[in-house]
Design a protein around this motif. Structure first.
Motif, PDB file in Angstrom:
ATOM      1  N   GLU A   1       0.853  -1.196   0.000  1.00  0.00           N
ATOM      2  CA  GLU A   1       0.000   0.000   0.000  1.00  0.00           C
ATOM      3  C   GLU A   1       0.888   1.246   0.000  1.00  0.00           C
ATOM      4  O   GLU A   1       1.764   1.375   0.846  1.00  0.00           O
ATOM      5  CB  GLU A   1      -0.919  -0.035   1.231  1.00  0.00           C
ATOM      6  CG  GLU A   1      -1.615   1.284   1.567  1.00  0.00           C
ATOM      7  CD  GLU A   1      -2.405   1.903   0.400  1.00  0.00           C
ATOM      8  OE1 GLU A   1      -3.148   1.180  -0.270  1.00  0.00           O
ATOM      9  OE2 GLU A   1      -2.247   3.124   0.170  1.00  0.00           O
TER      10      GLU A   1
ATOM     11  N   LYS B   1     -19.850  -1.876  -2.061  1.00  0.00           N
ATOM     12  CA  LYS B   1     -20.756  -3.020  -1.876  1.00  0.00           C
ATOM     13  C   LYS B   1     -20.188  -4.298  -2.478  1.00  0.00           C
ATOM     14  O   LYS B   1     -20.518  -5.398  -2.070  1.00  0.00           O
ATOM     15  CB  LYS B   1     -22.119  -2.714  -2.505  1.00  0.00           C
ATOM     16  CG  LYS B   1     -22.061  -2.679  -4.028  1.00  0.00           C
ATOM     17  CD  LYS B   1     -23.436  -2.508  -4.619  1.00  0.00           C
ATOM     18  CE  LYS B   1     -23.687  -1.108  -5.087  1.00  0.00           C
ATOM     19  NZ  LYS B   1     -22.872  -0.710  -6.259  1.00  0.00           N
TER      20      LYS B   1
ATOM     21  N   THR C   1     -19.910   6.321   0.866  1.00  0.00           N
ATOM     22  CA  THR C   1     -21.129   6.576   1.643  1.00  0.00           C
ATOM     23  C   THR C   1     -21.741   5.279   2.185  1.00  0.00           C
ATOM     24  O   THR C   1     -22.910   5.257   2.565  1.00  0.00           O
ATOM     25  CB  THR C   1     -22.159   7.359   0.808  1.00  0.00           C
ATOM     26  OG1 THR C   1     -22.181   6.848  -0.518  1.00  0.00           O
ATOM     27  CG2 THR C   1     -21.825   8.835   0.749  1.00  0.00           C
TER      28      THR C   1
HETATM   29  C1  LIG Z   1     -17.507   9.726  -2.050  1.00  0.00           C
HETATM   30  C2  LIG Z   1     -17.649   8.286  -2.425  1.00  0.00           C
HETATM   31  C3  LIG Z   1     -18.834   7.613  -2.157  1.00  0.00           C
HETATM   32  C4  LIG Z   1     -18.979   6.281  -2.511  1.00  0.00           C
HETATM   33  N1  LIG Z   1     -20.104   5.617  -2.120  1.00  0.00           N
HETATM   34  C5  LIG Z   1     -20.228   4.289  -2.356  1.00  0.00           C
HETATM   35  C6  LIG Z   1     -21.345   3.576  -1.857  1.00  0.00           C
HETATM   36  O1  LIG Z   1     -22.196   4.131  -1.128  1.00  0.00           O
HETATM   37  N2  LIG Z   1     -21.468   2.261  -2.163  1.00  0.00           N
HETATM   38  C7  LIG Z   1     -20.551   1.630  -2.944  1.00  0.00           C
HETATM   39  O2  LIG Z   1     -20.739   0.454  -3.224  1.00  0.00           O
HETATM   40  N3  LIG Z   1     -19.440   2.264  -3.384  1.00  0.00           N
HETATM   41  C8  LIG Z   1     -19.249   3.571  -3.104  1.00  0.00           C
HETATM   42  N4  LIG Z   1     -18.117   4.245  -3.525  1.00  0.00           N
HETATM   43  C9  LIG Z   1     -17.116   3.523  -4.333  1.00  0.00           C
HETATM   44  C10 LIG Z   1     -16.168   2.666  -3.527  1.00  0.00           C
HETATM   45  O3  LIG Z   1     -15.710   3.359  -2.393  1.00  0.00           O
HETATM   46  C11 LIG Z   1     -15.001   2.238  -4.417  1.00  0.00           C
HETATM   47  O4  LIG Z   1     -15.476   1.726  -5.646  1.00  0.00           O
HETATM   48  C12 LIG Z   1     -14.140   1.148  -3.755  1.00  0.00           C
HETATM   49  O5  LIG Z   1     -13.847   1.498  -2.420  1.00  0.00           O
HETATM   50  C13 LIG Z   1     -12.854   0.982  -4.566  1.00  0.00           C
HETATM   51  O6  LIG Z   1     -12.098  -0.124  -4.146  1.00  0.00           O
HETATM   52  P1  LIG Z   1     -10.977  -0.089  -2.977  1.00  0.00           P
HETATM   53  O7  LIG Z   1     -11.653  -0.062  -1.658  1.00  0.00           O
HETATM   54  O8  LIG Z   1     -10.077  -1.227  -3.195  1.00  0.00           O
HETATM   55  O9  LIG Z   1     -10.244   1.288  -3.301  1.00  0.00           O
HETATM   56  P2  LIG Z   1      -9.227   2.151  -2.455  1.00  0.00           P
HETATM   57  O10 LIG Z   1      -9.572   2.190  -1.011  1.00  0.00           O
HETATM   58  O11 LIG Z   1      -9.107   3.470  -3.154  1.00  0.00           O
HETATM   59  O12 LIG Z   1      -7.881   1.307  -2.587  1.00  0.00           O
HETATM   60  C14 LIG Z   1      -6.892   1.474  -3.570  1.00  0.00           C
HETATM   61  C15 LIG Z   1      -5.564   1.617  -2.858  1.00  0.00           C
HETATM   62  O13 LIG Z   1      -4.496   1.540  -3.790  1.00  0.00           O
HETATM   63  C16 LIG Z   1      -3.444   2.346  -3.295  1.00  0.00           C
HETATM   64  N5  LIG Z   1      -2.502   2.609  -4.383  1.00  0.00           N
HETATM   65  C17 LIG Z   1      -2.679   3.392  -5.476  1.00  0.00           C
HETATM   66  N6  LIG Z   1      -1.574   3.383  -6.236  1.00  0.00           N
HETATM   67  C18 LIG Z   1      -0.681   2.560  -5.622  1.00  0.00           C
HETATM   68  C19 LIG Z   1       0.656   2.148  -5.912  1.00  0.00           C
HETATM   69  N7  LIG Z   1       1.284   2.576  -7.022  1.00  0.00           N
HETATM   70  N8  LIG Z   1       1.283   1.304  -5.056  1.00  0.00           N
HETATM   71  C20 LIG Z   1       0.657   0.849  -3.951  1.00  0.00           C
HETATM   72  N9  LIG Z   1      -0.611   1.230  -3.603  1.00  0.00           N
HETATM   73  C21 LIG Z   1      -1.267   2.060  -4.437  1.00  0.00           C
HETATM   74  C22 LIG Z   1      -4.173   3.574  -2.791  1.00  0.00           C
HETATM   75  O14 LIG Z   1      -3.386   4.332  -1.882  1.00  0.00           O
HETATM   76  C23 LIG Z   1      -5.409   2.965  -2.145  1.00  0.00           C
HETATM   77  O15 LIG Z   1      -5.265   2.745  -0.765  1.00  0.00           O
HETATM   78  C24 LIG Z   1     -17.921   5.593  -3.172  1.00  0.00           C
HETATM   79  C25 LIG Z   1     -16.733   6.260  -3.427  1.00  0.00           C
HETATM   80  C26 LIG Z   1     -16.572   7.595  -3.034  1.00  0.00           C
HETATM   81  C27 LIG Z   1     -15.270   8.287  -3.262  1.00  0.00           C
END
Ligand SMILES: Cc1cc2nc3c(=O)[nH]c(=O)nc-3n(C[C@H](O)[C@H](O)[C@H](O)COP(=O)(O)OP(=O)(O)OC[C@H]3O[C@@H](n4cnc5c(N)ncnc54)[C@H](O)[C@@H]3O)c2cc1C
Length: 416
Positions: free
Chosen positions: A63, A368, A76
């Motif tokens: 990360e 989700k 949200t």
């Molecule tokens: C305001 C908002 C509201 C939302 N509401 C909803 C909702 O109500 N329901 C729903 O289903 N979805 C919702 N979403 C969408 C959902 O949050 C995302 O689709 C989902 O969280 C993305 O997957 P993740 O958790 O793995 O992403 P992230 O938590 O963004 O994880 C990606 C990670 O990769 C890391 N990274 C990036 N580049 C590198 C690199 N080169 N090397 C190492 N690490 C790296 C980042 O630092 C980050 O921690 C919402 C999003 C936002 C912003």
């Protein structure tokens, strides 16, 4: 340490001095069986299911910042499986089923609350569309109920039923939908993966890949090269930037989405409501704050904050649905970077480079999906073939003409 009522009582008597850090802080090893780039919800869930379902524990999650700094801690918190198309519906239903057992599985209180998600409709044609969606949900084993406007009023008497422009004619209710404490999901999966031997390495940005003769053998970081038999890119809003380093361009654009929280109010919204005549969704947190959001900002960006016009637009939609919202004071507004795919649906697939896998394109619906995404990514990595519920999420579906255009918007990421 296993969390239980007994351990809480025991620690209470000992002044809470016995709790240990929830995950280790290891230096990365020289090589792993699998490297997961990105410690968001999807990366951590993949690590958990690799270890717990497939027994693959020689895994690192790299990360670049800290666990939960990305969209997993910015959303949200809405979960649901009210999808229409067969490429999507079984996948999101699988996710709901995993949410239902998540806290027992990872032994962590993620505050999974199946308080119901209600999609309002405002015209007869929209009702027809929602009936079709509800039938599709029922066929795939999900729950769906059609409410008329009087039934909606019983749940939510404060909505503006007299609005001449957007009359509330009813809604499609999924009772098993709801909310989950977003960052607890990251912490819970991280703790569970760590306890099974996965290394979670924070402050470890992947700056390049080690690719020779079309085979990915590892990644480059500030710790030097770390080798792996397989590497999964799972970086949500940074997908295009990271995959560009492997020479792969994606059908994905990055856009900002904002979220809003008001001061704490007495309970007025028991579940999640979406407004059918604009893009607006709202729920109320356990602390009383109204949590809401709307459209993406509409221009490409990698900034984690948005612009004022969309704040006005979202608040206007809120006023049209629930006029009393105008008296509440906004406490916080923030943004996250969305990996918007061209058809609004995600990818879980191998890439054209051997040993390199991709998970992304979650748009603003990826929270989700977290459990099913982790489950299916782990399945893909372990078996080198897609899980049946994620089989449609291939990277070449646009070339083959199999878009999963849930909203019928075409290749318009700003409309999905
Ligand atoms: C305001 C908002 C509201 C939302 N509401 C909803 C909702 O109500 N329901 C729903 O289903 N979805 C919702 N979403 C969408 C959902 O949050 C995302 O689709 C989902 O969280 C993305 O997957 P993740 O958790 O793995 O992403 P992230 O938590 O963004 O994880 C990606 C990670 O990769 C890391 N990274 C990036 N580049 C590198 C690199 N080169 N090397 C190492 N690490 C790296 C980042 O630092 C980050 O921690 C919402 C999003 C936002 C912003």
């Amino acid at each position: 340490m296993k969390y239980s009522l007994l351990s809480i009582i025991k620690e209470g008597f000992k002044g809470n001095k016995g709790w240990k850090p929830v995950w280790r802080n290891p230096e990365p090893k020289k090589s792993y069986d699998i490297i997961i780039i990105g410690g968001g919800g999807h990366g951590l869930a993949t690590a958990h299911y690799l270890a717990s379902v497939h027994g693959i524990k020689n895994v690192a999650v790299l990360e670049k910042s800290w666990i939960g700094c990305g969209n997993v801690g910015r959303n949200t918190t809405i979960i649901r499986s009210n999808y229409l198309l067969k490429g999507n519906q079984p996948f999101y239903e699988k996710s709901i089923q995993l949410w239902e057992n998540l806290e027992q599985d990872i032994n962590f209180n993620a505050m999974v609350s199946q308080r119901g998600v209600l999609n309002l409709f405002h015209s007869d044609s929209q009702r027809d569309e929602f009936v079709r969606r509800g039938n599709s949900m029922l066929i795939s084993g999900a729950d769906a109920e059609l409410l008329d406007s009087e039934e909606v009023r019983k749940f939510y008497p404060k909505l503006d039923f007299k609005n001449a422009r957007f009359p509330i004619k009813g809604g499609l209710l999924q009772k098993r939908g709801g909310t989950v404490r977003h960052d607890a999901v990251a912490w819970g999966y991280a703790r569970s993966a760590d306890q099974r031997g996965v290394d979670i390495v924070q402050q470890c940005e992947v700056i390049d890949f080690d690719i020779k003769k079309n085979i990915c053998t590892g990644v480059k970081t500030r710790f030097g090269t770390i080798n792996a038999k397989k590497t999964l890119v799972c970086v949500a809003g940074s997908s295009s930037r990271v995959m560009a380093k492997a020479g792969i361009s994606l059908p994905i654009e990055s856009h900002v989405l904002q979220a809003f929280v008001t001061e704490g109010l007495k309970p007025i919204i028991s579940g999640v409501i979406t407004f059918g005549a604009g893009h607006f969704y709202i729920s109320q947190s356990n602390k009383g704050g109204l949590v809401f959001g709307g459209d993406i900002d509409g221009y490409n960006s990698y900034a984690q904050r948005g612009s004022l016009p969309i704040i006005e637009n979202v608040c206007e939609s809120g006023m049209a649905l629930l006029p009393m919202i105008g008296k509440a004071r906004l406490l916080r507004v923030w943004g996250g970077v969305m990996d918007m795919s061209m058809d609004g649906s995600p990818f879980i697939d191998k890439t054209k480079i051997d040993g390199l896998y991709f998970n992304g394109g979650w748009c603003y619906g990826g929270f989700k999906a977290t459990p099913a995404s982790g489950y299916c990514s782990a399945y893909l990595l372990a078996n080198d073939r897609p899980h049946t519920v994620a089989a449609a999420y291939s990277l070449d579906r646009f070339r083959q003409g199999f878009m999963i255009d849930e909203k019928g918007m075409g290749a318009q990421p700003n409309l999905h």
